[in-house]
Design a protein around this motif. Structure first.
Motif, PDB file in Angstrom:
ATOM      1  N   ALA A 155     -41.012  56.690  88.620  1.00 41.70           N
ATOM      2  CA  ALA A 155     -39.914  55.757  88.905  1.00 41.70           C
ATOM      3  C   ALA A 155     -40.293  54.801  90.038  1.00 41.70           C
ATOM      4  CB  ALA A 155     -38.667  56.536  89.293  1.00 41.70           C
TER       5      ALA A 155
ATOM      6  N   ASP B  99     -38.643  49.415  87.006  1.00 43.59           N
ATOM      7  CA  ASP B  99     -38.675  47.957  86.929  1.00 43.59           C
ATOM      8  C   ASP B  99     -39.474  47.566  85.697  1.00 43.59           C
ATOM      9  OD1 ASP B  99     -37.260  47.680  89.314  1.00 43.59           O
ATOM     10  OD2 ASP B  99     -39.093  47.606  90.524  1.00 43.59           O
TER      11      ASP B  99
ATOM     12  N   VAL C 223     -34.273  46.025  84.865  1.00 42.88           N
ATOM     13  CA  VAL C 223     -34.324  47.402  85.370  1.00 42.88           C
ATOM     14  C   VAL C 223     -33.738  48.349  84.327  1.00 42.88           C
ATOM     15  CG1 VAL C 223     -33.465  48.981  87.152  1.00 42.88           C
ATOM     16  CG2 VAL C 223     -34.134  46.666  87.781  1.00 42.88           C
TER      17      VAL C 223
ATOM     18  N   GLU D  69     -34.960  54.591  88.585  1.00 43.20           N
ATOM     19  CA  GLU D  69     -35.042  53.245  88.019  1.00 43.20           C
ATOM     20  C   GLU D  69     -36.491  52.862  87.757  1.00 43.20           C
ATOM     21  OE1 GLU D  69     -31.087  51.154  89.934  1.00 43.20           O
ATOM     22  OE2 GLU D  69     -33.008  50.800  90.923  1.00 43.20           O
TER      23      GLU D  69
ATOM     24  N   TRP E  71     -30.562  59.792  90.031  1.00 50.50           N
ATOM     25  CA  TRP E  71     -30.917  58.620  89.249  1.00 50.50           C
ATOM     26  C   TRP E  71     -32.347  58.187  89.532  1.00 50.50           C
ATOM     27  CZ3 TRP E  71     -32.311  54.525  92.249  1.00 50.50           C
ATOM     28  CH2 TRP E  71     -31.761  54.429  93.527  1.00 50.50           C
TER      29      TRP E  71
ATOM     30  N   ARG F  37     -32.254  52.009  84.189  1.00 52.27           N
ATOM     31  CA  ARG F  37     -31.720  53.015  85.108  1.00 52.27           C
ATOM     32  C   ARG F  37     -31.313  54.245  84.304  1.00 52.27           C
ATOM     33  NH1 ARG F  37     -29.154  53.033  90.424  1.00 52.27           N
ATOM     34  NH2 ARG F  37     -27.624  54.703  90.531  1.00 52.27           N
TER      35      ARG F  37
ATOM     36  N   GLU G 134     -29.383  57.901  84.812  1.00 53.38           N
ATOM     37  CA  GLU G 134     -28.513  58.682  85.694  1.00 53.38           C
ATOM     38  C   GLU G 134     -28.161  59.993  85.017  1.00 53.38           C
ATOM     39  OE1 GLU G 134     -24.912  56.639  86.671  1.00 53.38           O
ATOM     40  OE2 GLU G 134     -25.945  55.027  87.726  1.00 53.38           O
TER      41      GLU G 134
ATOM     42  N   ARG H  60     -37.809  53.626  91.874  1.00 58.70           N
ATOM     43  CA  ARG H  60     -36.832  54.112  92.861  1.00 58.70           C
ATOM     44  C   ARG H  60     -36.149  55.323  92.280  1.00 58.70           C
ATOM     45  NH1 ARG H  60     -37.050  49.175  92.413  1.00 58.70           N
ATOM     46  NH2 ARG H  60     -35.557  48.999  90.721  1.00 58.70           N
ATOM     47  N   TYR H  61     -35.771  56.269  93.131  1.00 61.35           N
ATOM     48  CA  TYR H  61     -34.977  57.411  92.685  1.00 61.35           C
ATOM     49  C   TYR H  61     -34.197  57.949  93.874  1.00 61.35           C
ATOM     50  CZ  TYR H  61     -38.255  60.680  94.842  1.00 61.35           C
ATOM     51  OH  TYR H  61     -39.021  61.359  95.745  1.00 61.35           O
TER      52      TYR H  61
END
Length: 145
Positions: free
Chosen positions: A108, A127, A73, A125, A123, A75, A77, A110-111
């Motif tokens: 993304a 994958d 991952v 992420e 943030w 990430r 931020e 995820r955020y």
């Protein structure tokens, strides 16, 4: 995969997004992070959007960027001193801005945005694609003449 991290303190000026983008891409593309071109380009756009939003809302406060690669991952931020959390809204065709969170959501996996003691953290992420195992072998029978 080896863990990597980049941390930057950024000025709250319009040039911050460009500065963050260039420094981060130089680090992750040229620093042996082992990321593919597609991931680097996605990270570049995510950094640009998240930093631009932070600078817009931070006022004279501070903005920081942390990019971490851990396991599979990446990430990103961005922290700023504004307590106002971003909310996605339908972009207005007449406005120049307002599409940043749509880009973040599209790029993304995820955020999220969350309050901190000194403001907020946004943030995202990505994958990383799994690499095929180096141990896979192909055995073909030899033909005898």
């Amino acid at each position: 995969m080896e863990a990597h991290q980049l941390a930057l303190s950024l000025p709250t000026t319009p040039a911050a997004a460009s500065q963050a983008r260039h420094q981060a891409v130089d680090a992750i593309a040229g620093g042996g992070w082992g990321l593919g071109t597609e991931v680097v380009h996605a990270a570049e756009l995510l950094i640009s959007e998240l930093v631009t939003n932070a600078v817009q809302y931070a006022g004279t406060g501070s903005v920081s960027l942390v990019v971490c690669l851990d396991e599979a991952v990446l990430r990103i931020e961005v922290c700023d001193t504004s307590p106002v959390l971003p909310h996605p809204a339908l972009p207005d065709a007449e406005r120049e801005g307002g599409r940043g969170l749509f880009l973040v959501a599209a790029l993304a996996d995820r955020y999220h945005a969350e309050p901190t003691e000194n403001g907020k953290r946004c943030w995202a992420e990505i994958d990383l694609p799994s690499k095929p195992s180096q141990e896979v072998a192909c055995v073909l029978p030899l033909q005898r003449s």
